[in-house]
Design a protein around this motif. Structure first.
Motif, PDB file in Angstrom:
ATOM      1  N   TYR A 174       0.859  -1.195   0.000  1.00 42.00           N
ATOM      2  CA  TYR A 174       0.000   0.000   0.000  1.00 42.00           C
ATOM      3  C   TYR A 174       0.881   1.226   0.000  1.00 42.00           C
ATOM      4  N   VAL A 196       3.577   0.503   2.685  1.00 38.76           N
ATOM      5  CA  VAL A 196       3.332  -0.515   3.707  1.00 38.76           C
ATOM      6  C   VAL A 196       3.295  -1.867   3.000  1.00 38.76           C
ATOM      7  N   ALA A 207       2.021  -5.075   3.121  1.00 39.40           N
ATOM      8  CA  ALA A 207       0.996  -5.813   3.856  1.00 39.40           C
ATOM      9  C   ALA A 207       1.151  -7.317   3.651  1.00 39.40           C
ATOM     10  N   PRO A 231      -1.501 -11.541  14.416  1.00 41.76           N
ATOM     11  CA  PRO A 231      -1.696 -10.304  15.170  1.00 41.76           C
ATOM     12  C   PRO A 231      -2.371  -9.239  14.301  1.00 41.76           C
ATOM     13  N   GLY A 250      -2.840  -6.221  12.103  1.00 47.22           N
ATOM     14  CA  GLY A 250      -1.919  -5.579  11.162  1.00 47.22           C
ATOM     15  C   GLY A 250      -1.000  -6.554  10.470  1.00 47.22           C
ATOM     16  N   SER A 251      -1.205  -7.858  10.689  1.00 43.04           N
ATOM     17  CA  SER A 251      -0.301  -8.821  10.079  1.00 43.04           C
ATOM     18  C   SER A 251      -0.644  -9.097   8.617  1.00 43.04           C
ATOM     19  N   GLY A 252      -1.766  -8.561   8.159  1.00 38.86           N
ATOM     20  CA  GLY A 252      -2.115  -8.721   6.745  1.00 38.86           C
ATOM     21  C   GLY A 252      -3.232  -9.704   6.485  1.00 38.86           C
ATOM     22  N   LYS A 253      -3.973 -10.083   7.519  1.00 38.84           N
ATOM     23  CA  LYS A 253      -5.032 -11.082   7.359  1.00 38.84           C
ATOM     24  C   LYS A 253      -6.101 -10.616   6.366  1.00 38.84           C
ATOM     25  N   SER A 254      -6.596  -9.380   6.603  1.00 43.59           N
ATOM     26  CA  SER A 254      -7.662  -8.888   5.719  1.00 43.59           C
ATOM     27  C   SER A 254      -7.135  -8.717   4.305  1.00 43.59           C
ATOM     28  N   THR A 255      -5.928  -8.208   4.201  1.00 46.36           N
ATOM     29  CA  THR A 255      -5.346  -8.009   2.883  1.00 46.36           C
ATOM     30  C   THR A 255      -5.239  -9.343   2.145  1.00 46.36           C
ATOM     31  N   ALA A 301      -9.985   1.293   6.159  1.00 44.41           N
ATOM     32  CA  ALA A 301      -8.946   1.458   5.151  1.00 44.41           C
ATOM     33  C   ALA A 301      -8.767   2.930   4.829  1.00 44.41           C
TER      34      ALA A 301
HETATM   35  N1  LIG Z   1      -6.041   0.658   2.113  1.00 48.10           N
HETATM   36  C1  LIG Z   1      -4.892   0.657   2.798  1.00 48.10           C
HETATM   37  N2  LIG Z   1      -3.995   1.623   2.598  1.00 48.10           N
HETATM   38  C2  LIG Z   1      -2.814   1.629   3.259  1.00 48.10           C
HETATM   39  N3  LIG Z   1      -2.446   0.723   4.128  1.00 48.10           N
HETATM   40  C3  LIG Z   1      -3.287  -0.303   4.389  1.00 48.10           C
HETATM   41  C4  LIG Z   1      -4.560  -0.372   3.735  1.00 48.10           C
HETATM   42  N4  LIG Z   1      -5.177  -1.490   4.189  1.00 48.10           N
HETATM   43  C5  LIG Z   1      -4.334  -2.064   5.069  1.00 48.10           C
HETATM   44  N5  LIG Z   1      -3.209  -1.344   5.192  1.00 48.10           N
HETATM   45  C6  LIG Z   1      -2.052  -1.692   6.021  1.00 48.10           C
HETATM   46  O1  LIG Z   1      -1.596  -2.970   5.680  1.00 48.10           O
HETATM   47  C7  LIG Z   1      -1.266  -3.691   6.843  1.00 48.10           C
HETATM   48  C8  LIG Z   1      -2.084  -4.945   6.918  1.00 48.10           C
HETATM   49  O2  LIG Z   1      -3.429  -4.617   7.139  1.00 48.10           O
HETATM   50  P1  LIG Z   1      -4.619  -5.670   7.292  1.00 48.10           P
HETATM   51  O3  LIG Z   1      -4.539  -6.606   6.163  1.00 48.10           O
HETATM   52  O4  LIG Z   1      -5.873  -4.925   7.450  1.00 48.10           O
HETATM   53  O5  LIG Z   1      -4.220  -6.389   8.641  1.00 48.10           O
HETATM   54  P2  LIG Z   1      -5.123  -7.257   9.626  1.00 48.10           P
HETATM   55  O6  LIG Z   1      -6.392  -7.548   8.943  1.00 48.10           O
HETATM   56  O7  LIG Z   1      -4.283  -8.461   9.852  1.00 48.10           O
HETATM   57  O8  LIG Z   1      -5.281  -6.461  10.834  1.00 48.10           O
HETATM   58  C9  LIG Z   1      -1.481  -2.777   8.008  1.00 48.10           C
HETATM   59  O9  LIG Z   1      -0.249  -2.187   8.353  1.00 48.10           O
HETATM   60  C10 LIG Z   1      -2.421  -1.738   7.491  1.00 48.10           C
HETATM   61  O10 LIG Z   1      -2.179  -0.518   8.116  1.00 48.10           O
END
Ligand SMILES: Nc1ncnc2c1ncn2[C@@H]1O[C@H](COP(=O)(O)OP(=O)(O)O)[C@@H](O)[C@H]1O
Ligand SMILES: [Mg+2]
Lengths: 256, 850
Positions: free
Chosen positions: A29, A36, A38, A57, A59-64, B408
């Motif tokens: 990102y 970042v 991810a 944990p 911020g580990s990238g699960k949603s991504t 996000a």
């Molecule tokens: N749209 C975005 N723009 C910038 N950074 C993002 C975005 N979405 C997620 N991030 C960053 O990517 C990293 C992984 O996020 P995310 O996948 O949401 O983690 P989790 O779901 O494990 O908490 C985090 O550091 C988050 O801040």
């Protein structure tokens, strides 16, 4: 001690046999100093008919990971195979069409269109695909999630757990290859959460669906056949037939 | 998609109320304008004097391309601009038409304005024209000689005259004594009849007629006669005309179209109203696009998450776009259903406005057909679809992951296409400005409205970057550091430039539109007044309008009066310039000798005394410059009746505005204008003259004004003209202002959740209100700044077109109240909306679904 992700997962073999396959997926990102990372290279194949939990944990990238695996977002690098098709070559419209027939989602919240009834929300993907909903099938799906009596209610008239059930029904109505859920119980109380998890387990066991669920709750993860652990954008560990204790133990090790 | 759109609409009625209102209002305005337009177009002065006329042959009243003019850009175009002066045709044609089988009589008709005793005016015709009505004698005999006249019954009664009464009448060729030979009864405006030969002599050009009226023999087939007459005309060819001047194409008219021959002035007035109505309707539709686009933009921004969800569960970008379009369609249909009937009613209000502004043609009545309703509903559909297009493009770009919008980071979409279009539009606006720099008068004024809308379109397209710059510039001024409210406001402005832009765009439109409309009027009026003052060196002005004009011999009589140092007459007419397809109508004057002695035209080259003979012309120096002509050059143009001219430039003069860019000898003007004679005589008194006696003598010729009174009259007319237009277009300004209110209420009401978060975090209501006040201040400052800038450029270019100086005049006495009213509108509506948004319990508001 960390092992490389690929070592612990089934070989990312054929996109053909797996429901979903990721190969060397990275996601960045932003740009420059603000970039970042991810996801830092994820290889994975999901077996059909399995229930997989993804933990890690915050911020580990699960949603991504989930968004990339489900074709909701496109990876920065690597390949994602949805139903055997590399999504990189697909237009936004083609990708949408593929997603709406092959993949189902349940999010933590904001799953439903407020102006539509439960039944209309469930049939929405079918209508968007231009197919006439098969009434019997829709009834059956609503029945499976225990909401046969609530078909005509609007989301505002349903409890949080019921809303998640509607979302699951909607995810199932297209008979997808994989159902993805991102912390589906995150906004629910414990009891309602257990019911939703039981329902997910049931759709795998009874109806042979494939489920991939992101969670940070070890108890939720214990409903799965297998748990993948993400840390800092990498798959670092897996656990088969997990118990809640074993999962919690791993998590403490990872965070500690 | 329609069902989904219907569902969202029902659930979000409040969100669409703004768009609905704007579309409905625009539809009311457009439908009303449509009814007005149709009514004006259908206004036909009734055919009365010519009610006994079966057919008439008249010169075409459209500008024709003639070989003499060389190749124009309008090649292949059959119809040019409407001629402002009556084109005449050879009277001798009547004899040949009379010979056509089935024709009973063919009469060369001429209208000669005459002044009767007691200040009465009348149209005189030859007695042979009496059969065109018909007029029948009720007493006495037909006029046979130059000294005889037949009066219509009402005139005879008014004058107490009967056969044998002697009268003094004024004619364009001088006063004459006549004896009433008979009384006649017929229909139509006051008419008197002279012997045919006398009417011909008194006509502007003795061997030409205004038209040839035809009556058919009993039992004749009108169709056959018509065809025969047409064949004759085709066959007649140019030998009927003056080969050096070109021959206008003749037409055969009948029925209602005879009205243009009977009452040319009414027809001209009618056609002058058409563009005013058209500009009104166009402005309404255009304004609606801005307002509706703004409200759709809001509804998309509010629904980011829902659209993300739809995308996630399988809506393709195309489906999202179609959903927005379908919503727009539903809004348009609902608005049209309500607004079209109201629009028919609004036509009466508009007619009232036009009437107050003196812009209604005579004989106007409101005609209601289905057509304006269809146009109104159609424009509602078109406006909403155009407005939805931009919003839909934005919505379709939303990613499925926007459903997590709350967590996000928001992606910044750089709409390259939109910015590209914006830059192009800006360039287009600049080009129009450059063209307008050299356009004067009416053309400049109507192009100015176009410039305002073009520049506004560019501003709307580039709203985001403009708002960002504006916020950076203004934000610090309005929100100096310190104070929670100020800091919040600044952060909001920087984070949501779209919101600032949404408010600033309609504010800018309101300011730019109203300033341009108002100040174009005042610029014209001021310049007219200033130049009239500079021009008028005469002691007295004798006005002959309403008295059949002032005959050339009147000027001679005035000149001979004791105490008169100099006297010269002028007559207003028009000429055309440019190409056939794109002719520019310009004011012109026919002038008598001695003009230089009674007015200071600011001659910069040549000599007005050389303005003698048919092929001479003097040009306003600005116009000459634009045409690159100097003294001694030859210039081609058209006289007001469409006659092509090639004349030698004998002088250039500066003080042309409000007078005319072309000066020609009076005989030339009279021969090619509807009016003949002079309309004004300017008189310079000799030093030491007996002013009282002189005034009394002059009063015998016409209405006498001294210099001050004349200039007062000029100023009154000019100011009245300035406000008339502003008055009509004021309805549009009110609409743009409603657009401002609409946008602000929407923008504020949609932030209930955000306010709730602030309140829960400990911000007091008062602090939230203070924050909003500062945000409004920034949006208002940006909007007013941009609006003023656009008006300034537009007015500057317009002023340059008429005066040669880039000199935008925005009198503070009008400008400042306008700005104050706009600011009051912004604050009033914004704070009211905020109050109702803040009234909700924050805990409840934060949980509310969006
Ligand atoms: N749209 C975005 N723009 C910038 N950074 C993002 C975005 N979405 C997620 N991030 C960053 O990517 C990293 C992984 O996020 P995310 O996948 O949401 O983690 P989790 O779901 O494990 O908490 C985090 O550091 C988050 O801040
Ligand atoms: Mg997450």
């Amino acid at each position: 001690m960390r092992k490389h992700a690929t070592a612990v997962i089934d070989a990312p073999a054929g996109a053909g046999t797996a429901a979903i396959a990721l190969r060397g997926v990275t996601k960045v990102y932003g740009r420059g100093d603000e970039a970042v990372h991810a996801l830092r290279g994820v290889d994975l194949a999901i077996r059909p008919g399995s229930f997989t939990a993804v933990m890690g944990p915050s911020g580990s990238g699960k949603s991504t990971f989930l968004h990339c695996a489900a074709g909701l977002d496109r990876p920065t690098g690597g390949q994602v195979f949805l139903a055997g098709t590399d999504i990189a070559g697909l237009s936004e419209t083609k990708l949408t069409e593929l997603r709406r027939t092959r993949v189902g989602f349940v999010f933590q919240a904001f799953n439903l269109v407020g102006s539509l009834t439960a039944e209309q929300n469930v049939t929405l993907p079918l209508r968007l695909a231009g197919t006439r909903p098969d009434k019997k099938w829709v009834r059956e799906v609503l029945g499976r999630v225990g909401l046969a009596q609530r078909a005509g209610h609007r989301p505002a008239q349903l409890s949080g757990g019921q809303q998640q059930r509607v979302a699951i029904a909607r995810a199932l109505v297209t008979r997808p290859d994989v159902l993805f859920a991102d912390e589906p119980t995150g906004a629910l109380d414990t009891k309602t959460g257990r019911e939703v998890l039981g329902l997910l387990r049931e759709v795998v066991d009874t109806f042979g669906h494939t489920v991939v669920m992101v969670t940070h709750d070890p108890v939720a993860a214990s409903y799965a056949d297998r748990v993948l652990f993400l840390a800092d954008g990498r798959l670092v560990d897996t656990l088969e037939n997990p118990s809640a204790e074993a999962v919690a133990d791993r998590m403490i090790h990872m965070e500690g | 998609m329609l069902r989904l759109a219907f569902g969202t609409l029902r659930a979000r009625l409040a969100g669409f109320a703004g768009a609905f209102l704007a579309v409905a209002l625009a539809t009311v305005l457009v439908t009303g304008a449509g009814v007005m337009l149709e009514s004006v177009l259908r206004t036909h002065a009734p055919v009365e004097r010519l009610s006994g006329t079966d057919l008439a042959v008249a010169a075409s009243d459209k500008l024709e391309r003639t070989p003499a003019m060389g190749k124009g850009s309008g090649e292949g175009e059959s119809e040019g601009d409407k001629l402002q002066q009556t084109p005449r045709l050879p009277a001798g044609l009547a004899a040949r038409i009379a010979a056509v089988p089935g024709v009973q009589a063919a009469v060369p008709d001429r209208t000669v304005p005459v002044a009767l005793p007691g200040g009465l005016g009348a149209e005189a015709h030859g007695w042979d024209s009496a059969q065109l009505t018909p007029y029948r004698l009720t007493a006495g005999t037909a006029p046979q000689t130059g000294g005889q006249i037949v009066l219509d019954a009402p005139t005879a009664a008014a004058l107490g005259a009967g056969p044998g009464t002697k009268l003094e009448i004024g004619t364009p060729k001088g006063a004459r004594s006549v004896t009433v030979s008979g009384i006649a009864e017929g229909r139509g405006a006051t008419a008197v009849f002279l012997a045919p030969q006398t009417a011909a002599e008194l006509g502007a050009v003795p061997d030409r007629a205004d038209f040839i009226g035809i009556t058919l023999a009993p039992g004749a087939d009108a169709k056959q006669v018509r065809a025969a007459v047409k064949a004759l005309l085709a066959d007649a060819g140019p030998q009927f005309g003056d080969p050096t001047r070109g021959q206008p194409k003749a037409q055969v008219l009948s029925g209602g179209s005879l009205a243009r021959l009977e009452a040319p002035a009414a027809t001209t007035a009618q056609e002058a109203t058409v563009p005013v109505v058209a500009v009104f309707g166009g402005s309404a539709a255009f304004t609606a696009i801005f307002v509706v686009a703004g409200t759709f933009g809001f509804s998309i921004r509010q629904r980011t998450r829902e659209i993300g969800l739809l995308r996630a569960v399988g809506a393709t970008p195309g489906q999202v776009r179609r959903m927005i379009a379908a919503e727009a369609l539903l809004v348009a249909l609902a608005a049209a259903a309500l607004a079209v009937p109201l629009g028919y009613g609004f036509a009466h209000v508009l007619a009232e406005l036009f009437d107050k502004a003196d812009a209604l043609p005579p004989g106007f009545t409101i005609v209601k057909s289905w057509l304006p309703g269809v146009v109104g509903a159609g424009s509602a559909l078109l406006v909403t679809q155009i407005a939805a297009f931009a919003a839909a493009a934005r919505a379709a770009k939303l990613r499925p992951t926007e459903v997590f919008g709350a967590t996000a980071k928001r992606r910044i979409l750089v709409p390259l296409l939109r910015y590209g279009l914006g830059v192009l539009t800006l360039a287009g606006g600049a080009a129009l400005l450059a063209v307008s720099m050299n356009l004067g008068g009416d053309d400049g004024a109507s192009s100015s409205i176009g410039i305002v809308f073009t520049l506004m379109l560019a501003v709307a397209l580039l709203g985001l970057p403009i708002a960002r710059v504006g916020v950076a510039l203004v934000g610090r001024l309005v929100n100096p550091a310190g104070g929670a409210a100020g800091r919040l406001a600044r952060a909001n402005g920087a984070a949501e430039p779209g919101r600032v832009a949404a408010v600033a765009v309609p504010v800018a439109l309101t300011i730019a539109f109203s300033c341009s409309v108002l100040f174009i009027g005042t610029t014209v009026a001021d310049e007219t007044i200033a130049q009239s003052k500079a021009r008028t060196s005469a002691t007295y002005v004798v006005d002959g309008t309403g008295r059949a004009g002032l005959a050339p011999d009147a000027v001679d009589r005035i000149r001979a009066l004791p105490g008169v140092a100099a006297a010269a007459g002028t007559v207003a007419t028009t000429v055309m310039d440019g190409s056939v397809s794109d002719a520019l109508e310009l004011d012109a004057r026919g002038v008598g000798p001695d003009t230089a002695a009674v007015m200071d035209l600011g001659v910069r080259a040549g000599d007005l005394a050389d303005l003698r003979g048919p092929d001479t012309v003097a040009l306003g120096s600005r116009h000459a410059e634009a045409k690159d002509k100097g003294v001694g050059d030859r210039i081609r143009y058209w006289l007001g009746d469409g006659t092509p001219m090639e004349a030698r430039v004998v002088a250039l003069y500066d003080n042309a505005f409000g007078f005319g860019d072309y000066l020609m000898p009076q005989e030339v003007a009279a021969a090619h204008s509807t009016a003949s004679g002079y309309d004004k005589v300017f008189v310079t008194a000799a030093p030491g003259a007996d002013r009282a006696a002189l005034t009394a003598e002059l009063a015998k010729e016409g209405r006498v004004m001294d210099r001050a009174a004349y200039l007062d009259e000029v100023a009154d007319d000019a100011n009245e003209g300035a406000w008339a237009n502003a008055f009509i277009l004021g309805a549009i300004a009110v609409f743009t202002a409603l657009g401002v209110v609409n946008t602000i209420v929407m923008a504020t009401a949609s932030r209930a959740r955000e306010f709730a978060v602030l309140r829960l975090a400990g911000t007091t209501r008062r602090q939230v209100t203070a924050m909003l006040r500062r945000e409004f201040a920034v949006a208002a400052a940006v909007g007013i700044g941009i609006g003023t800038g656009i008006a300034w450029l537009t007015l500057g270019a317009f002023a340059n077109g008429i005066t040669g100086r880039f000199d935008p005049a925005m009198p503070p006495a009008i400008y400042l109240p306008l700005v104050a009213a706009t600011v009051a509108l912004i604050y009033g509506s914004g704070l009211l909306a905020a109050r109702s948004a803040l009234r909700r319990d924050p805990v409840e508001a934060i949980g509310a679904r969006d």
